[in-house]
Design a protein around this motif. Structure first.
Motif, PDB file in Angstrom:
ATOM      1  N   GLU A 131      -2.815   0.073 -10.522  1.00  0.00           N
ATOM      2  CA  GLU A 131      -3.723  -1.039 -10.781  1.00  0.00           C
ATOM      3  C   GLU A 131      -5.049  -0.857 -10.050  1.00  0.00           C
ATOM      4  OE1 GLU A 131      -3.171  -3.948 -12.814  1.00  0.00           O
ATOM      5  OE2 GLU A 131      -1.716  -2.528 -13.574  1.00  0.00           O
ATOM      6  N   ALA A 132      -6.022  -1.735 -10.398  1.00  0.00           N
ATOM      7  CA  ALA A 132      -7.347  -1.664  -9.790  1.00  0.00           C
ATOM      8  C   ALA A 132      -7.352  -2.199  -8.371  1.00  0.00           C
ATOM      9  CB  ALA A 132      -8.350  -2.435 -10.642  1.00  0.00           C
ATOM     10  N   THR A 133      -6.328  -2.969  -7.998  1.00  0.00           N
ATOM     11  CA  THR A 133      -6.221  -3.485  -6.638  1.00  0.00           C
ATOM     12  C   THR A 133      -5.065  -2.802  -5.918  1.00  0.00           C
ATOM     13  OG1 THR A 133      -4.746  -5.281  -7.296  1.00  0.00           O
ATOM     14  CG2 THR A 133      -7.114  -5.739  -7.342  1.00  0.00           C
ATOM     15  N   ILE A 134      -5.118  -2.857  -4.609  1.00  0.00           N
ATOM     16  CA  ILE A 134      -4.015  -2.359  -3.783  1.00  0.00           C
ATOM     17  C   ILE A 134      -3.193  -3.564  -3.363  1.00  0.00           C
ATOM     18  CG2 ILE A 134      -3.362  -1.165  -1.669  1.00  0.00           C
ATOM     19  CD1 ILE A 134      -6.057   0.298  -1.800  1.00  0.00           C
ATOM     20  N   ARG A 135      -1.997  -3.657  -3.867  1.00  0.00           N
ATOM     21  CA  ARG A 135      -1.170  -4.825  -3.609  1.00  0.00           C
ATOM     22  C   ARG A 135      -0.322  -4.654  -2.354  1.00  0.00           C
ATOM     23  NH1 ARG A 135       1.362  -7.077  -9.315  1.00  0.00           N
ATOM     24  NH2 ARG A 135      -0.555  -8.080 -10.043  1.00  0.00           N
ATOM     25  N   ILE A 136      -0.373  -5.675  -1.519  1.00  0.00           N
ATOM     26  CA  ILE A 136       0.468  -5.738  -0.321  1.00  0.00           C
ATOM     27  C   ILE A 136       1.303  -7.010  -0.399  1.00  0.00           C
ATOM     28  CG2 ILE A 136       0.502  -5.971   2.198  1.00  0.00           C
ATOM     29  CD1 ILE A 136      -2.162  -4.464   2.259  1.00  0.00           C
ATOM     30  N   GLY A 137       2.601  -6.873  -0.266  1.00  0.00           N
ATOM     31  CA  GLY A 137       3.477  -8.032  -0.288  1.00  0.00           C
ATOM     32  C   GLY A 137       3.459  -8.743   1.062  1.00  0.00           C
ATOM     33  N   ALA A 138       3.228 -10.044   1.046  1.00  0.00           N
ATOM     34  CA  ALA A 138       3.152 -10.829   2.282  1.00  0.00           C
ATOM     35  C   ALA A 138       4.303 -11.824   2.336  1.00  0.00           C
ATOM     36  CB  ALA A 138       1.815 -11.563   2.359  1.00  0.00           C
ATOM     37  N   LEU A 139       5.118 -11.729   3.368  1.00  0.00           N
ATOM     38  CA  LEU A 139       6.277 -12.599   3.555  1.00  0.00           C
ATOM     39  C   LEU A 139       5.994 -13.578   4.681  1.00  0.00           C
ATOM     40  CD1 LEU A 139       9.057  -9.848   3.474  1.00  0.00           C
ATOM     41  CD2 LEU A 139       8.282 -11.261   1.561  1.00  0.00           C
ATOM     42  N   ALA A 140       6.257 -14.865   4.425  1.00  0.00           N
ATOM     43  CA  ALA A 140       6.030 -15.884   5.461  1.00  0.00           C
ATOM     44  C   ALA A 140       6.841 -17.127   5.150  1.00  0.00           C
ATOM     45  CB  ALA A 140       4.548 -16.240   5.551  1.00  0.00           C
ATOM     46  N   LYS A 147     -10.984   0.295  -3.494  1.00  0.00           N
ATOM     47  CA  LYS A 147     -10.194  -0.743  -4.156  1.00  0.00           C
ATOM     48  C   LYS A 147     -10.008  -1.946  -3.222  1.00  0.00           C
ATOM     49  CE  LYS A 147      -7.302   2.221  -7.113  1.00  0.00           C
ATOM     50  NZ  LYS A 147      -5.890   2.499  -7.508  1.00  0.00           N
ATOM     51  N   PRO A 148     -10.071  -3.166  -3.759  1.00  0.00           N
ATOM     52  CA  PRO A 148      -9.802  -4.337  -2.920  1.00  0.00           C
ATOM     53  C   PRO A 148      -8.310  -4.495  -2.655  1.00  0.00           C
ATOM     54  CG  PRO A 148     -10.201  -5.019  -5.181  1.00  0.00           C
ATOM     55  CD  PRO A 148     -10.450  -3.535  -5.138  1.00  0.00           C
ATOM     56  N   LEU A 149      -8.009  -5.096  -1.519  1.00  0.00           N
ATOM     57  CA  LEU A 149      -6.632  -5.449  -1.212  1.00  0.00           C
ATOM     58  C   LEU A 149      -6.278  -6.760  -1.904  1.00  0.00           C
ATOM     59  CD1 LEU A 149      -6.474  -4.778   2.647  1.00  0.00           C
ATOM     60  CD2 LEU A 149      -6.027  -3.180   0.767  1.00  0.00           C
ATOM     61  N   GLU A 150      -5.061  -6.847  -2.379  1.00  0.00           N
ATOM     62  CA  GLU A 150      -4.551  -8.079  -2.986  1.00  0.00           C
ATOM     63  C   GLU A 150      -3.243  -8.444  -2.285  1.00  0.00           C
ATOM     64  OE1 GLU A 150      -2.654  -9.771  -7.177  1.00  0.00           O
ATOM     65  OE2 GLU A 150      -3.546  -7.766  -7.120  1.00  0.00           O
ATOM     66  N   LEU A 151      -3.224  -9.600  -1.639  1.00  0.00           N
ATOM     67  CA  LEU A 151      -1.995 -10.074  -1.021  1.00  0.00           C
ATOM     68  C   LEU A 151      -1.162 -10.811  -2.060  1.00  0.00           C
ATOM     69  CD1 LEU A 151      -3.100 -11.491   2.463  1.00  0.00           C
ATOM     70  CD2 LEU A 151      -2.246  -9.206   1.892  1.00  0.00           C
ATOM     71  N   VAL A 152       0.073 -10.378  -2.219  1.00  0.00           N
ATOM     72  CA  VAL A 152       1.009 -11.060  -3.116  1.00  0.00           C
ATOM     73  C   VAL A 152       1.990 -11.803  -2.210  1.00  0.00           C
ATOM     74  CG1 VAL A 152       2.600 -10.802  -5.049  1.00  0.00           C
ATOM     75  CG2 VAL A 152       0.751  -9.138  -4.727  1.00  0.00           C
ATOM     76  N   VAL A 153       1.794 -13.108  -2.098  1.00  0.00           N
ATOM     77  CA  VAL A 153       2.483 -13.909  -1.087  1.00  0.00           C
ATOM     78  C   VAL A 153       3.793 -14.467  -1.633  1.00  0.00           C
ATOM     79  CG1 VAL A 153       2.289 -15.899   0.459  1.00  0.00           C
ATOM     80  CG2 VAL A 153       0.255 -14.531  -0.096  1.00  0.00           C
ATOM     81  N   ARG A 154       4.832 -14.387  -0.808  1.00  0.00           N
ATOM     82  CA  ARG A 154       6.126 -14.976  -1.157  1.00  0.00           C
ATOM     83  C   ARG A 154       6.647 -15.783   0.038  1.00  0.00           C
ATOM     84  NH1 ARG A 154       4.338 -14.010  -5.212  1.00  0.00           N
ATOM     85  NH2 ARG A 154       5.167 -12.887  -7.034  1.00  0.00           N
ATOM     86  N   ASP A 155       7.109 -16.980  -0.252  1.00  0.00           N
ATOM     87  CA  ASP A 155       7.664 -17.888   0.753  1.00  0.00           C
ATOM     88  C   ASP A 155       9.131 -17.534   1.003  1.00  0.00           C
ATOM     89  OD1 ASP A 155       8.431 -20.057   2.324  1.00  0.00           O
ATOM     90  OD2 ASP A 155       8.544 -21.442   0.609  1.00  0.00           O
ATOM     91  N   THR A 156       9.471 -17.259   2.263  1.00  0.00           N
ATOM     92  CA  THR A 156      10.872 -16.948   2.583  1.00  0.00           C
ATOM     93  C   THR A 156      11.665 -18.181   3.004  1.00  0.00           C
ATOM     94  OG1 THR A 156      10.333 -16.482   4.909  1.00  0.00           O
ATOM     95  CG2 THR A 156      10.234 -14.630   3.349  1.00  0.00           C
ATOM     96  N   ALA A 157      10.970 -19.254   3.441  1.00  0.00           N
ATOM     97  CA  ALA A 157      11.624 -20.514   3.825  1.00  0.00           C
ATOM     98  C   ALA A 157      12.757 -20.305   4.839  1.00  0.00           C
ATOM     99  CB  ALA A 157      12.143 -21.244   2.586  1.00  0.00           C
TER     100      ALA A 157
END
Length: 368
Positions: free
Chosen positions: A13-22, A56-66
């Motif tokens: 993809e055009a962005t660099i995806r980083i998965g963010a867990l919180a 390339k821009p960074l893209e944070l893909v955020v997921r809630d772990t609760a």
């Protein structure tokens, strides 16, 4: 549209995806999750403002772990399918361990921001690195602090959790080695007033809170503070509950004089001072050390990708070669004896408390 991933683990993809867990919803520690995410987002935004990584821009893909290990594993599976080049974040140790184990199985690099449980994976892995100091290091420092302060009869109010059990074990071994005693009081069937009765029976000079925040921690503090029989008992919170503004808001003056572990240096460097100001504006309150950990996480991953490439394997191979100026000092990773993951061994540790008479401020009690 989902990204595709090459066999090398590189996003097409055009962005660099980083998965963010919180942890962003209850029963997770929501304020910690909010601060962690603010740090992650600020770093990503600044890197993108400076041109991104490899154009390339960074893209944070955020997921809630609760605070749920099962949700974390499901999130890692989903993020791996979405083509993230790495995973970042997480605050709760038990959740981070589940995420780290799954990341190792899938071959996705995971830079853990805040979790401290000593063994994030059972087997040694190249895929996982960590910024926060291991629990044994911080909690042994805390136990030494109590001993030097003359506390040899210690009570622990605890809830059922691998994290709390590990902390109690570390404290007990260290306290016993110095001739002290530690009594663990399970809160599974006790209310705070009943806890006060037990503290009187144990003749403890300090009570440590190995319990969740805000409850039952807030109710326990209020009950102990209001019990005249316990007027001289010291309350401690090695897990850091008093770090966040919510603690002072809910407890007022009772929030002060409760020592806790804090992972930041006495004086921030120029970058740290700048980031602290920016995070204060973003959060609308003083940023915690957790927010700084979040910022450092993305700064490290960006440096890894600039110097070694954006393939998953390249990022994982870069841990021992990185030298990154973070908000709290120079970050380098080492494989310490008995550790299964790459560890920032120089992560700073303080013991601090909110100042009596002015709980909005902190005072440093010990900085090894």
């Amino acid at each position: 549209m989902p990204s595709t991933v090459s066999r090398s683990g590189r996003s097409e993809e055009a962005t660099i995806r980083i998965g963010a867990l919180a942890p962003l919803t209850r029963p997770g520690w929501v304020q910690a999750g909010r601060h962690l995410l603010a740090g992650l987002e600020l770093a990503a935004s600044e890197i993108n403002g400076a041109g991104g990584v490899a154009g390339k821009p960074l893209e944070l893909v955020v997921r809630d772990t609760a605070a749920d290990p099962k949700k974390a594993v499901a999130a890692v599976d989903e993020l791996a399918r979405l083509g993230v080049v790495a995973l970042a974040g997480e605050y709760h140790s038990v959740v981070a361990r589940a995420a780290a184990t799954r990341a190792d199985e899938l071959g996705v690099p995971f830079l853990c921001s805040s979790a401290v449980l000593d063994r994030l994976t059972e087997q040694s892995t190249k895929w996982v690195a960590r910024l926060a100091p291991p629990q044994s290091r911080g909690w042994q420092i805390y136990a030494d602090f109590l001993s030097r302060a003359g506390h040899h009869r210690i009570a622990v109010a605890s809830q059922q959790s691998v994290y709390w059990a590990s902390g109690a074990h570390i404290l007990r071994d260290h306290v016993h080695s110095r001739g002290g005693s530690l009594s663990e009081i399970s809160m599974s069937s006790l209310d705070p007033s009943s806890l006060c009765d037990k503290l009187v029976d144990h003749r403890a000079t300090v009570l440590l809170l190995l319990v969740g925040d805000p409850e039952p921690a807030i109710s326990i503090v209020k009950s102990v503070r209001n019990d005249r029989r316990l007027a001289t008992i010291k309350i401690g919170a090695p897990a850091g509950q008093p770090e966040f503004a919510e603690w002072a808001t809910l407890l007022g003056e009772d929030s002060a004089a409760i020592p806790f572990l804090r992972y930041r240096p006495e004086h921030l460097n120029a970058l740290g001072s700048y980031v602290q100001r920016a995070l204060r504006e973003k959060l609308g309150e003083a940023p915690s050390f957790v927010a700084l950990e979040g910022y450092d996480t993305i700064a490290v991953l960006a440096d890894a990708m600039r110097s070694h490439g954006i393939e998953r394997n390249s990022i994982a191979e870069s841990w021992p070669r990185l030298r990154v100026e973070g908000t709290r000092g120079k970050i380098q990773f080492f494989r310490t004896p008995g550790a299964a993951v790459w560890q920032w061994t120089a992560a700073p540790i303080q013991i601090v408390e909110r100042t009596p008479g002015n709980p909005a401020q902190f005072r440093i009690l010990h900085a090894p």
